[in-house]
Design an enzyme around this catalytic site. Structure first.
Site: not given
Length: 147
Positions: A55, A57, A80, A90
Site C-alpha cells: 500500500h 503509506e 485503510c 495502514c
C-alpha cells in the site's frame, strides 16, 4: 508541524503518485508523501511500488528510518483500517510510527473493505484532515474500478 499552508500542494503530489501504480483489479491506486515537522519531505511511495501487496503509506514508511513522531502523511485515499493481504493496516502502521497528522483526498469506497481509517485514526488522537477538493484527482487512476 509541517507547513499546513501547502497541504493542497503536498496532497496533489500524493494524488499524482497514484498514477504510477501498476494497474490492479483488486486494489486501489494510491500515493503517499511523508513530511517532517520542519516541512521537509521525508519519503514518498505508491501502491504496488515494490510488491503487488504494497500500500502507498506502507511503501513510504519503509523508505525512512527517521523519527516520525509528530509528522504528517499525505495520502490520496483514506488510510485503510481493514486489510486482507498483510497483518497490519495502514492506519495501524501510521499509529505505530507516531505520525500525528493525516491529510487525504478521497474516502475509501466500500468496494473491497469498509473504509474506517478516518474514524480509527481520530479515535487514537491523530489529527485527520479530508481535502475533497482533490478527490477527483485521487479517483482518476481508479476509474476502471469504479465503473
Amino acid at each position: 508541524m509541517a507547513d499546513r499552508v501547502d497541504d493542497l500542494g503536498r496532497l496533489r503530489i500524493a494524488c499524482e503518485l497514484a498514477a504510477l501504480c501498476p494497474p490492479s483489479e483488486t486494489a486501489f491506486s494510491v500515493g503517499a508523501v511523508i513530511v517532517g515537522t520542519d516541512g521537509r519531505e521525508l519519503a514518498r511511495g505508491y501502491s504496488r511500488e515494490n510488491d503487488p501487496h504494497d500500500h502507498a503509506e506502507e511503501s513510504a514508511l519503509a523508505k525512512t528510518a527517521a523519527d516520525l513522531t509528530g509528522t504528517t502523511i499525505y495520502s490520496s485515499l483514506e488510510p485503510c483500517a481493514e486489510r486482507r493481504s498483510r497483518p497490519l493496516t495502514c492506519s495501524e502502521l501510521i499509529l505505530r510510527a507516531g505520525i500525528a497528522r493525516v491529510v487525504f483526498a478521497w474516502r475509501e469506497p466500500s468496494l473491497f473493505v469498509e473504509g474506517e481509517g478516518l474514524e480509527r485514526l481520530r479515535a487514537a488522537g491523530v489529527e485527520v484532515v479530508e481535502l475533497p477538493a482533490l478527490a477527483d484527482l485521487a479517483r482518476a487512476p481508479n476509474a476502471h474500478l469504479l465503473g
